[in-house]
Scaffold this active site. Structure first.
Site, PDB file in Angstrom:
ATOM      1  N   SER A  52       0.846  -1.190   0.000  1.00  0.00           N
ATOM      2  CA  SER A  52       0.000   0.000   0.000  1.00  0.00           C
ATOM      3  C   SER A  52       0.887   1.247   0.000  1.00  0.00           C
ATOM      4  O   SER A  52       1.737   1.402  -0.864  1.00  0.00           O
ATOM      5  CB  SER A  52      -0.971  -0.039   1.198  1.00  0.00           C
ATOM      6  OG  SER A  52      -2.019   0.886   1.040  1.00  0.00           O
ATOM      7  N   HIS A  81      -5.033  -5.462  -1.566  1.00  0.00           N
ATOM      8  CA  HIS A  81      -5.809  -5.146  -0.366  1.00  0.00           C
ATOM      9  C   HIS A  81      -6.970  -6.106  -0.105  1.00  0.00           C
ATOM     10  O   HIS A  81      -7.702  -5.940   0.864  1.00  0.00           O
ATOM     11  CB  HIS A  81      -6.378  -3.728  -0.477  1.00  0.00           C
ATOM     12  CG  HIS A  81      -5.358  -2.639  -0.312  1.00  0.00           C
ATOM     13  ND1 HIS A  81      -4.469  -2.308  -1.306  1.00  0.00           N
ATOM     14  CD2 HIS A  81      -5.097  -1.806   0.724  1.00  0.00           C
ATOM     15  CE1 HIS A  81      -3.695  -1.305  -0.882  1.00  0.00           C
ATOM     16  NE2 HIS A  81      -4.051  -0.987   0.337  1.00  0.00           N
ATOM     17  N   GLU A 141      -1.911  -2.634  -8.055  1.00  0.00           N
ATOM     18  CA  GLU A 141      -3.090  -2.984  -7.265  1.00  0.00           C
ATOM     19  C   GLU A 141      -3.561  -1.708  -6.590  1.00  0.00           C
ATOM     20  O   GLU A 141      -2.820  -0.733  -6.495  1.00  0.00           O
ATOM     21  CB  GLU A 141      -2.774  -4.081  -6.240  1.00  0.00           C
ATOM     22  CG  GLU A 141      -1.691  -3.721  -5.209  1.00  0.00           C
ATOM     23  CD  GLU A 141      -2.195  -2.875  -4.047  1.00  0.00           C
ATOM     24  OE1 GLU A 141      -3.377  -3.012  -3.680  1.00  0.00           O
ATOM     25  OE2 GLU A 141      -1.412  -2.067  -3.521  1.00  0.00           O
TER      26      GLU A 141
END
Length: 305
Positions: free
Chosen positions: A110, A276, A209
């Site tokens: 992330s 995630h 992502e």
């Protein structure tokens, strides 16, 4: 040349750091339980639980924790508790000389993509794209834990197979390509354009992502990367989970990914459980990878030695 840190071994000390957003002690406690069960010795960085609004403490505190971990010869791994936001604010303060002197395993995802890109730029260090230590069993079940453990503590290649799960984006352009796997969170890759940390993606496999980004925002980020020229020399694309990426428009995120990636003339493998979503798997970044979009398999060389 890619630099690989030594694989973690039972008895090794790992420091838990929070370079981005504030973390939750209850979830970190669960992560510590897992790491201890693997024979590791997790130690909290001095400011791991600090908070300054949406940041895990002031910039100087987060940078100090990272540099303390990189400088301590007893620390063999630097494990991020979570993402959130804030890593870009401190990456220019990292002591890259210390990183180069004593390479260590670094893991997170992330917002931690910003840290991983900086370590690639400053030390050519391969890192590990995987769950944070603030562990949530409902999202990261035993398969996620085993994937992380294997990436951190073995030198086996990492193999990830395409999934038809609801969290994944099934975009697919057949073909096979090999290159260094770089990237991670799309938002952080896009916001690195124009900074020293934006890697040269010529000949690379780009990993993307994201979470909670409406399809038009995913379109905007990919269009920005295209217009900036950074996708022109790609060897291939590995598409992970695009979780909760929907709005009220009829166009879905999978359609956007197919539109913006499908005409690059390279293999594109979507449907990978990386990101995630539930069942997140771990992959090294900065090492050689092969995308076999026809077979639906991503194979990544180990990120440790």
């Amino acid at each position: 040349m890619t630099v690989l840190a030594p694989a973690l071994r039972p008895g090794d000390t790992v420091m838990l750091v929070s370079p981005s957003g504030p973390t939750r002690p209850d979830r970190v406690a669960r992560g510590i339980e897992l790491l201890t069960g693997w024979g590791l010795r997790p130690v909290l960085a001095p400011h791991a639980y600090a908070r300054h609004g949406y940041l895990a403490g002031a910039d100087e505190l987060r940078a100090a924790d990272l540099n303390a971990a990189f400088a301590d010869p007893d620390v063999r791994g630097v494990l991020c508790t979570r993402g959130g936001y804030g890593a870009q604010r401190v990456v220019d303060a990292i002591d890259m000389a210390a990183v180069r002197r004593d390479p260590k395993v670094v893991t997170g995802f992330s917002d931690i993509t910003a840290l991983q890109l900086a370590l690639w730029r400053g030390a050519r260090l391969a890192t590990v794209h995987g769950p944070g230590v603030a562990w949530l069993d409902s999202r990261t079940p035993p398969v996620s834990a085993q994937s992380l453990r294997s990436a951190l503590m073995t030198t086996e290649p990492v193999v990830v197979k395409r999934s038809e799960g609801e969290q994944t984006a099934p975009v697919l352009v057949p073909g096979t390509a090999t290159g260094v796997l770089l990237g991670g969170n799309l938002s952080l890759v896009a916001s690195s354009v124009g900074t020293p940390d934006m890697p040269d993606l010529t000949g690379a496999i780009l990993l993307v992502e994201d979470v909670q980004e409406a399809p038009y925002r995913v379109d905007r980020m990919l269009t920005h990367l295209r217009r900036a020229g950074v996708l022109a020399g790609l060897a291939g694309v590995a598409v992970g989970q695009f979780t909760d990426c929907a709005d009220d428009w009829a166009v879905g995120v999978s359609e956007v990914l197919a539109d913006r990636l499908g005409d690059l003339g390279v293999p594109v493998l979507g449907g990978l459980p990386i990101g995630h979503g539930a069942g997140q798997l771990t992959v090294p970044v900065g090492t050689l990878a092969t995308v076999d979009a026809t077979a639906g398999i991503l194979t990544v060389s180990p990120g440790v030695t």
